[in-house]
Design a protein around this motif. Structure first.
Motif, PDB file in Angstrom:
ATOM      1  N   SER A 108       2.171  -0.407  -5.256  1.00  0.00           N
ATOM      2  CA  SER A 108       1.517   0.798  -5.178  1.00  0.00           C
ATOM      3  C   SER A 108       2.294   2.129  -5.238  1.00  0.00           C
ATOM      4  N   SER A 139       0.752  -1.178  -0.007  1.00  0.00           N
ATOM      5  CA  SER A 139       0.162  -0.020  -0.031  1.00  0.00           C
ATOM      6  C   SER A 139       0.841   1.121   0.105  1.00  0.00           C
ATOM      7  N   SER A 153       3.972  -0.072 -10.269  1.00  0.00           N
ATOM      8  CA  SER A 153       3.132   1.224 -10.350  1.00  0.00           C
ATOM      9  C   SER A 153       4.220   2.466 -10.706  1.00  0.00           C
ATOM     10  N   THR A 165       2.590   4.194  -1.192  1.00  0.00           N
ATOM     11  CA  THR A 165       2.522   5.166  -2.295  1.00  0.00           C
ATOM     12  C   THR A 165       3.479   6.191  -2.433  1.00  0.00           C
TER      13      THR A 165
END
Length: 305
Positions: free
Chosen positions: A58, A35, A81, A37
């Motif tokens: 992420s 998770s 990502s 980011t």
């Protein structure tokens, strides 16, 4: 120092600021923080350890400060990502699998101080469209750009001496490449499956590994002064799986009258054959006359294939 596995598999961790005074991000420090980011790395950090951010699926962007000199093996592996990254000037090696599987990575800046792009460094970076390799690089490692299917342009500098096994394997958008005279070795399957490749310029003395240009179906022209055995090998076994190209090669060779027939040998889809007077097909082999064809003539023949 942030020790090894410090936050590994913290799947709910979304953002973190590393405090000043840290010099090292340890091995697997943030591995599999799926998770995460955003992260800020302070200026004092000099080393990012092996697998430090691997599997941070992420993570969309990261700034690596100028003081970093070491980015460990698989440091950003499968950060799928991540869209862009700048490597600082102090880094000399793009480590093994450093950006493996960063499938959203479209741009990366490699500094002039880098001398080695290690094994699988950018493998499966399928969105990477172009990259400039700096002048100081001497080695492009095995599988370093394997599966970079969007890579349409790359410049290989004069200092490179080795292109490793599978280095550009299945770079299906790569249309043209110039390999400088400094390159002495191109590894096994280096350009295997580069189906868009239509233009290749090679050094005359380069040693080429097995299946180097296998399934390069669009490769129908080359401008290279090469030794005769290398030209023969590439023409008949590696460059093409295209029947039309094979027929044109066969026609040129027969026109020059430089092939004899070899009877009672098995033929396959890649065999160059010519019908004898009695209509029986047989594979072809080189004659002494063919061995005497000057390299410059072969260059002309190649450019007309």
């Amino acid at each position: 120092m942030i020790g090894g596995n410090a936050f590994s598999r913290c799947s709910s961790l979304a953002a973190i600021t590393i405090p000043d005074g840290m010099s090292t991000i340890g091995d697997e420090a943030f591995s599999r923080c799926s998770s995460l980011t955003a992260i800020t790395i302070p200026d004092g950090v000099t080393m990012i350890g092996d697998h430090a951010f691997s599997g941070c699926s992420s993570l969309t962007a990261i700034i690596i400060p100028d003081g970093v000199t070491t980015i460990g093996n698989s440091a950003f592996e499968e950060c799928d990502s991540l869209t862009a990254i700048t490597i600082p000037e102090g880094v000399t090696t793009i480590s093994r699998s450093a950006f493996y599987g960063c499938s959203s990575l479209t741009a990366i800046t490699i500094p002039d101080g880098v001398t080695t792009i290690d094994v699988r460094a950018f493998q499966n970076c399928s969105s990477l469209a172009a990259i400039i390799i700096p002048e100081g690089v001497t080695t492009i490692g095995d599988g370093s750009f394997h599966g970079c299917s969007s890579l349409a342009a790359i410049t290989i500098p004069d200092g490179v001496t080795t292109i490793g096994d599978g280095a550009f394997y299945e770079c299906t958008s790569l249309a043209a490449i110039t390999i400088p005279d400094s390159v002495t070795t191109i590894g096994w399957s280096a350009f295997y499956g580069c189906t868009a490749l239509t233009k290749l310029i090679l050094s005359p003395a380069v040693s080429i590994g097995r299946k180097c240009f296998y399934d390069c179906t669009a490769l129908i022209a080359a401008a290279a002064d090469q030794n005769m055995s290398t030209v023969e090998d590439l023409l008949h076994y590696r460059w093409h799986r295209n029947v039309a190209v094979i027929e044109r090669v066969n026609a040129l060779l027969c026109l020059k009258g430089t092939w004899d027939h070899v009877e009672n040998q098995l033929s396959g889809p890649d065999s160059l054959k010519q019908k004898r007077m009695d209509g029986v097909e047989a594979p072809l082999r080189a004659t002494e006359a063919r061995e005497k064809i000057p390299k410059v003539l072969w260059r002309v023949i190649l450019e007309f294939l």
